[in-house]
Motif scaffolding. Structure first.
Motif, PDB file in Angstrom:
ATOM      1  N   PRO A  97     -11.944  21.771   3.457  1.00 52.23           N
ATOM      2  CA  PRO A  97     -11.129  22.806   4.090  1.00 52.23           C
ATOM      3  C   PRO A  97     -10.829  22.508   5.560  1.00 52.23           C
ATOM      4  CG  PRO A  97     -12.828  23.806   2.745  1.00 52.23           C
ATOM      5  CD  PRO A  97     -13.147  22.345   2.819  1.00 52.23           C
ATOM      6  N   ARG A  98     -11.772  21.876   6.237  1.00 51.40           N
ATOM      7  CA  ARG A  98     -11.579  21.537   7.651  1.00 51.40           C
ATOM      8  C   ARG A  98     -10.426  20.553   7.832  1.00 51.40           C
ATOM      9  NH1 ARG A  98     -16.308  18.264   9.933  1.00 51.40           N
ATOM     10  NH2 ARG A  98     -17.427  19.864   8.733  1.00 51.40           N
ATOM     11  N   HIS A  99     -10.187  19.748   6.789  1.00 50.05           N
ATOM     12  CA  HIS A  99      -9.103  18.772   6.854  1.00 50.05           C
ATOM     13  C   HIS A  99      -7.873  19.238   6.069  1.00 50.05           C
ATOM     14  CE1 HIS A  99     -11.219  15.592   9.032  1.00 50.05           C
ATOM     15  NE2 HIS A  99     -12.304  16.001   8.387  1.00 50.05           N
ATOM     16  N   ARG A 100      -7.733  20.543   5.952  1.00 48.35           N
ATOM     17  CA  ARG A 100      -6.536  21.187   5.397  1.00 48.35           C
ATOM     18  C   ARG A 100      -6.325  20.915   3.913  1.00 48.35           C
ATOM     19  NH1 ARG A 100      -2.079  20.482  10.326  1.00 48.35           N
ATOM     20  NH2 ARG A 100      -3.363  21.474  11.947  1.00 48.35           N
ATOM     21  N   PHE A 101      -7.413  20.713   3.205  1.00 47.69           N
ATOM     22  CA  PHE A 101      -7.332  20.671   1.750  1.00 47.69           C
ATOM     23  C   PHE A 101      -7.420  22.096   1.215  1.00 47.69           C
ATOM     24  CE2 PHE A 101      -8.181  16.289   2.431  1.00 47.69           C
ATOM     25  CZ  PHE A 101      -7.785  15.613   1.287  1.00 47.69           C
ATOM     26  N   GLU A 102      -6.660  22.354   0.155  1.00 49.74           N
ATOM     27  CA  GLU A 102      -6.661  23.657  -0.490  1.00 49.74           C
ATOM     28  C   GLU A 102      -7.164  23.535  -1.920  1.00 49.74           C
ATOM     29  OE1 GLU A 102      -2.643  24.977  -0.234  1.00 49.74           O
ATOM     30  OE2 GLU A 102      -2.764  25.401   1.924  1.00 49.74           O
ATOM     31  N   ARG A 103      -7.906  24.546  -2.354  1.00 52.22           N
ATOM     32  CA  ARG A 103      -8.413  24.547  -3.725  1.00 52.22           C
ATOM     33  C   ARG A 103      -7.250  24.568  -4.710  1.00 52.22           C
ATOM     34  NH1 ARG A 103     -13.377  26.145  -6.014  1.00 52.22           N
ATOM     35  NH2 ARG A 103     -14.101  26.732  -3.926  1.00 52.22           N
ATOM     36  N   GLY A 104      -7.308  23.688  -5.721  1.00 49.99           N
ATOM     37  CA  GLY A 104      -6.240  23.601  -6.707  1.00 49.99           C
ATOM     38  C   GLY A 104      -6.687  24.046  -8.083  1.00 49.99           C
ATOM     39  N   TRP A 105      -6.059  23.479  -9.091  1.00 48.04           N
ATOM     40  CA  TRP A 105      -6.327  23.912 -10.460  1.00 48.04           C
ATOM     41  C   TRP A 105      -7.696  23.407 -10.916  1.00 48.04           C
ATOM     42  CZ3 TRP A 105      -6.335  20.773 -15.062  1.00 48.04           C
ATOM     43  CH2 TRP A 105      -6.148  19.407 -14.821  1.00 48.04           C
ATOM     44  N   GLN A 106      -8.221  24.070 -11.912  1.00 46.85           N
ATOM     45  CA  GLN A 106      -9.562  23.764 -12.410  1.00 46.85           C
ATOM     46  C   GLN A 106      -9.461  23.082 -13.774  1.00 46.85           C
ATOM     47  OE1 GLN A 106     -12.214  27.104 -13.417  1.00 46.85           O
ATOM     48  NE2 GLN A 106     -13.811  26.059 -12.255  1.00 46.85           N
ATOM     49  N   PRO A 107      -9.821  21.780 -13.873  1.00 47.90           N
ATOM     50  CA  PRO A 107      -9.807  21.112 -15.177  1.00 47.90           C
ATOM     51  C   PRO A 107     -10.884  21.696 -16.103  1.00 47.90           C
ATOM     52  CG  PRO A 107      -9.881  19.518 -13.364  1.00 47.90           C
ATOM     53  CD  PRO A 107     -10.193  20.856 -12.786  1.00 47.90           C
ATOM     54  N   ALA A 127      -7.986  20.269 -19.730  1.00 48.93           N
ATOM     55  CA  ALA A 127      -6.983  21.284 -20.042  1.00 48.93           C
ATOM     56  C   ALA A 127      -6.867  22.284 -18.900  1.00 48.93           C
ATOM     57  CB  ALA A 127      -7.358  22.028 -21.323  1.00 48.93           C
ATOM     58  N   THR A 128      -5.692  22.856 -18.769  1.00 52.71           N
ATOM     59  CA  THR A 128      -5.538  24.011 -17.887  1.00 52.71           C
ATOM     60  C   THR A 128      -6.056  25.239 -18.632  1.00 52.71           C
ATOM     61  OG1 THR A 128      -3.333  24.518 -18.737  1.00 52.71           O
ATOM     62  CG2 THR A 128      -3.475  23.001 -16.846  1.00 52.71           C
ATOM     63  N   PRO A 129      -6.371  26.319 -17.916  1.00 53.23           N
ATOM     64  CA  PRO A 129      -6.803  27.534 -18.615  1.00 53.23           C
ATOM     65  C   PRO A 129      -5.783  28.017 -19.639  1.00 53.23           C
ATOM     66  CG  PRO A 129      -7.340  27.689 -16.285  1.00 53.23           C
ATOM     67  CD  PRO A 129      -6.514  26.440 -16.456  1.00 53.23           C
TER      68      PRO A 129
END
Length: 223
Positions: A85-95, A195-197
Protein backbone atom coordinates in the motif's frame (compact mmCIF):
# COMPACT_ATOMS: atom_id res chain seq x y z
CA UNK A 1 -4.37 -34.73 -3.51
CA UNK A 2 -3.87 -31.41 -5.33
CA UNK A 3 -2.80 -28.57 -3.04
CA UNK A 4 -2.71 -24.79 -3.18
CA UNK A 5 1.06 -25.09 -3.67
CA UNK A 6 0.43 -27.23 -6.77
CA UNK A 7 -1.97 -24.59 -8.10
CA UNK A 8 0.57 -21.83 -7.51
CA UNK A 9 3.46 -23.72 -9.10
CA UNK A 10 1.40 -24.52 -12.18
CA UNK A 11 0.18 -20.92 -12.46
CA UNK A 12 3.78 -19.69 -12.22
CA UNK A 13 4.90 -22.18 -14.87
CA UNK A 14 2.05 -21.01 -17.15
CA UNK A 15 3.05 -17.36 -16.87
CA UNK A 16 6.72 -18.22 -17.49
CA UNK A 17 5.80 -20.23 -20.59
CA UNK A 18 3.55 -17.40 -21.78
CA UNK A 19 6.36 -14.88 -21.30
CA UNK A 20 8.80 -17.05 -23.25
CA UNK A 21 6.32 -17.56 -26.09
CA UNK A 22 5.50 -13.85 -26.47
CA UNK A 23 8.95 -12.30 -26.27
CA UNK A 24 8.88 -11.56 -22.54
CA UNK A 25 11.22 -12.71 -19.84
CA UNK A 26 11.46 -14.13 -16.31
CA UNK A 27 13.81 -12.82 -13.64
CA UNK A 28 14.23 -12.55 -9.89
CA UNK A 29 15.02 -9.72 -7.48
CA UNK A 30 15.95 -10.63 -3.90
CA UNK A 31 13.74 -13.75 -3.70
CA UNK A 32 10.87 -12.19 -5.65
CA UNK A 33 10.15 -14.04 -8.92
CA UNK A 34 8.86 -11.94 -11.84
CA UNK A 35 7.56 -12.40 -15.37
CA UNK A 36 7.20 -9.72 -18.03
CA UNK A 37 4.25 -10.23 -20.41
CA UNK A 38 4.69 -7.77 -23.31
CA UNK A 39 1.36 -8.49 -25.02
CA UNK A 40 -0.63 -7.33 -21.98
CA UNK A 41 2.12 -5.00 -20.73
CA UNK A 42 2.07 -6.62 -17.29
CA UNK A 43 4.95 -7.15 -14.88
CA UNK A 44 3.89 -9.89 -12.47
CA UNK A 45 5.42 -11.22 -9.26
CA UNK A 46 4.34 -14.76 -8.47
CA UNK A 47 3.83 -15.88 -4.89
CA UNK A 48 6.70 -14.27 -2.96
CA UNK A 49 7.20 -15.44 0.61
CA UNK A 50 8.02 -11.87 1.63
CA UNK A 51 7.90 -8.44 0.01
CA UNK A 52 10.84 -6.10 0.48
CA UNK A 53 11.86 -2.83 -1.12
CA UNK A 54 15.08 -4.45 -2.37
CA UNK A 55 12.93 -6.92 -4.28
CA UNK A 56 10.12 -4.60 -5.33
CA UNK A 57 11.83 -1.37 -6.41
CA UNK A 58 14.19 -2.83 -9.08
CA UNK A 59 11.24 -4.60 -10.71
CA UNK A 60 9.18 -1.41 -10.61
CA UNK A 61 12.02 0.41 -12.37
CA UNK A 62 12.21 -2.35 -14.98
CA UNK A 63 8.44 -2.13 -15.51
CA UNK A 64 8.68 1.61 -16.18
CA UNK A 65 11.60 1.10 -18.54
CA UNK A 66 9.60 -1.42 -20.57
CA UNK A 67 6.45 0.69 -20.69
CA UNK A 68 4.34 -1.58 -18.51
CA UNK A 69 0.72 -0.63 -17.89
CA UNK A 70 0.44 -2.54 -14.61
CA UNK A 71 2.55 -4.27 -12.00
CA UNK A 72 0.79 -7.14 -10.25
CA UNK A 73 1.62 -9.22 -7.19
CA UNK A 74 -0.01 -12.64 -6.74
CA UNK A 75 0.05 -13.65 -3.08
CA UNK A 76 -0.67 -16.74 -1.07
CA UNK A 77 -3.38 -15.81 1.42
CA UNK A 78 -0.94 -16.49 4.28
CA UNK A 79 1.51 -13.79 3.07
CA UNK A 80 0.86 -10.22 4.21
CA UNK A 81 0.94 -7.32 1.77
CA UNK A 82 3.48 -5.43 3.87
CA UNK A 83 4.82 -2.39 2.02
CA UNK A 84 2.55 -2.67 -1.04
CA UNK A 85 0.00 0.00 0.00
CA UNK A 86 2.88 2.38 0.71
CA UNK A 87 3.95 1.99 -2.91
CA UNK A 88 0.44 2.67 -4.25
CA UNK A 89 -0.62 -0.90 -4.82
CA UNK A 90 -4.34 -1.55 -4.52
CA UNK A 91 -6.04 -4.78 -3.50
CA UNK A 92 -7.40 -6.58 -6.57
CA UNK A 93 -9.41 -9.66 -7.35
CA UNK A 94 -9.17 -12.80 -5.26
CA UNK A 95 -8.24 -16.05 -7.10
CA UNK A 96 -10.25 -19.06 -5.97
CA UNK A 97 -8.03 -22.13 -6.43
CA UNK A 98 -10.17 -25.05 -7.60
CA UNK A 99 -9.35 -28.62 -8.65
CA UNK A 100 -11.10 -31.69 -10.01
CA UNK A 101 -10.22 -35.11 -11.40
CA UNK A 102 -9.71 -34.68 -15.13
CA UNK A 103 -12.75 -36.79 -15.97
CA UNK A 104 -14.98 -34.38 -14.05
CA UNK A 105 -14.56 -31.85 -16.84
CA UNK A 106 -15.28 -34.35 -19.62
CA UNK A 107 -18.88 -34.22 -20.86
CA UNK A 108 -21.02 -37.31 -21.23
CA UNK A 109 -20.57 -39.23 -24.46
CA UNK A 110 -22.04 -37.47 -27.44
CA UNK A 111 -20.99 -35.47 -30.51
CA UNK A 112 -18.30 -32.84 -29.96
CA UNK A 113 -19.63 -29.29 -29.74
CA UNK A 114 -19.07 -27.90 -33.23
CA UNK A 115 -18.83 -24.35 -31.89
CA UNK A 116 -15.42 -25.11 -30.37
CA UNK A 117 -12.17 -25.75 -32.21
CA UNK A 118 -8.83 -26.78 -30.73
CA UNK A 119 -5.33 -25.55 -31.58
CA UNK A 120 -2.13 -27.10 -30.23
CA UNK A 121 0.06 -24.22 -29.05
CA UNK A 122 2.96 -26.33 -27.73
CA UNK A 123 3.12 -30.08 -28.34
CA UNK A 124 1.93 -32.11 -25.33
CA UNK A 125 1.97 -28.96 -23.21
CA UNK A 126 -0.44 -26.18 -24.23
CA UNK A 127 -3.70 -25.99 -26.18
CA UNK A 128 -6.15 -23.23 -27.11
CA UNK A 129 -9.88 -23.89 -27.40
CA UNK A 130 -11.76 -21.24 -29.38
CA UNK A 131 -15.52 -20.82 -29.70
CA UNK A 132 -17.14 -19.19 -32.72
CA UNK A 133 -20.77 -18.54 -33.60
CA UNK A 134 -21.76 -17.45 -37.08
CA UNK A 135 -18.11 -16.92 -37.91
CA UNK A 136 -17.63 -14.51 -35.01
CA UNK A 137 -15.36 -15.05 -32.00
CA UNK A 138 -17.40 -16.03 -28.94
CA UNK A 139 -14.94 -17.38 -26.36
CA UNK A 140 -11.64 -19.06 -25.59
CA UNK A 141 -9.67 -20.91 -22.92
CA UNK A 142 -6.21 -22.47 -22.62
CA UNK A 143 -5.03 -25.73 -21.10
CA UNK A 144 -1.44 -25.95 -19.90
CA UNK A 145 0.30 -29.12 -18.77
CA UNK A 146 3.72 -28.49 -17.19
CA UNK A 147 6.29 -31.25 -16.69
CA UNK A 148 5.30 -33.84 -14.08
CA UNK A 149 5.48 -32.37 -10.58
CA UNK A 150 6.34 -34.78 -7.81
CA UNK A 151 4.48 -37.66 -9.41
CA UNK A 152 1.38 -35.55 -10.07
CA UNK A 153 0.04 -35.17 -13.58
CA UNK A 154 -1.68 -31.77 -13.59
CA UNK A 155 -3.21 -29.52 -16.22
CA UNK A 156 -4.22 -25.93 -15.61
CA UNK A 157 -7.18 -24.24 -17.29
CA UNK A 158 -6.42 -20.55 -17.88
CA UNK A 159 -7.84 -17.36 -19.41
CA UNK A 160 -11.36 -18.72 -19.77
CA UNK A 161 -13.46 -16.05 -21.47
CA UNK A 162 -16.91 -16.08 -23.06
CA UNK A 163 -18.20 -13.02 -24.90
CA UNK A 164 -20.91 -11.22 -22.99
CA UNK A 165 -23.57 -11.82 -25.65
CA UNK A 166 -22.92 -15.57 -25.62
CA UNK A 167 -22.90 -16.35 -21.92
CA UNK A 168 -25.36 -18.86 -20.48
CA UNK A 169 -25.39 -20.74 -23.79
CA UNK A 170 -23.18 -23.64 -22.69
CA UNK A 171 -20.03 -22.28 -24.32
CA UNK A 172 -18.07 -22.23 -21.05
CA UNK A 173 -18.91 -25.88 -20.47
CA UNK A 174 -18.03 -26.71 -24.09
CA UNK A 175 -14.62 -25.01 -23.83
CA UNK A 176 -13.85 -26.74 -20.56
CA UNK A 177 -14.95 -30.10 -21.93
CA UNK A 178 -12.79 -29.88 -25.05
CA UNK A 179 -9.72 -28.99 -22.99
CA UNK A 180 -10.41 -31.66 -20.36
CA UNK A 181 -10.58 -34.37 -23.03
CA UNK A 182 -7.33 -33.11 -24.57
CA UNK A 183 -5.55 -32.95 -21.22
CA UNK A 184 -6.71 -36.48 -20.34
CA UNK A 185 -5.35 -37.83 -23.63
CA UNK A 186 -2.02 -36.11 -22.86
CA UNK A 187 -1.88 -37.88 -19.49
CA UNK A 188 -3.33 -35.37 -17.03
CA UNK A 189 -5.05 -36.83 -13.98
CA UNK A 190 -6.26 -33.60 -12.37
CA UNK A 191 -7.39 -30.20 -13.59
CA UNK A 192 -6.75 -27.03 -11.64
CA UNK A 193 -7.57 -23.37 -12.16
CA UNK A 194 -8.06 -20.00 -10.54
CA UNK A 195 -11.63 -18.79 -10.66
CA UNK A 196 -13.30 -15.49 -9.95
CA UNK A 197 -16.10 -15.59 -7.37
CA UNK A 198 -18.54 -15.32 -10.29
CA UNK A 199 -16.84 -17.90 -12.52
CA UNK A 200 -16.56 -20.53 -9.80
CA UNK A 201 -20.26 -21.31 -10.20
CA UNK A 202 -19.62 -22.92 -13.59
CA UNK A 203 -16.73 -24.99 -12.29
CA UNK A 204 -18.68 -26.28 -9.30
CA UNK A 205 -21.28 -27.71 -11.70
CA UNK A 206 -18.44 -29.64 -13.38
CA UNK A 207 -17.14 -31.19 -10.16
CA UNK A 208 -14.45 -28.69 -9.17
CA UNK A 209 -13.85 -28.11 -5.48
CA UNK A 210 -12.34 -25.11 -3.73
CA UNK A 211 -8.96 -25.80 -2.13
CA UNK A 212 -8.10 -22.24 -1.08
CA UNK A 213 -8.01 -18.58 -1.98
CA UNK A 214 -5.26 -16.13 -2.84
CA UNK A 215 -5.01 -12.38 -3.26
CA UNK A 216 -3.75 -10.02 -5.94
CA UNK A 217 -2.40 -6.47 -5.63
CA UNK A 218 -2.06 -4.04 -8.54
CA UNK A 219 -0.19 -0.85 -9.30
CA UNK A 220 -1.27 1.03 -12.43
CA UNK A 221 1.53 3.01 -14.01
CA UNK A 222 0.89 6.47 -15.50
CA UNK A 223 1.31 7.01 -19.24
Amino acid sequence: MVTIADCQRTQHAWFKALAEATGGRSFSTHRMEWVWLPETREMLCLFPTEITESGLLPAMAEARRRGAATVGIWLNAAVREGILPRHRFERGWQPWWMTAPVDAGIPAEGPADERVTLTCVAENQAWLATARLGGEWAGRAYAFMPPEQGGKHLAGIYDMEVALDHRRTGLGTALLGRLAVTAAIAGAEHLLLNATPEGQRLYRTRGFELVGKGQTWWHHLPH
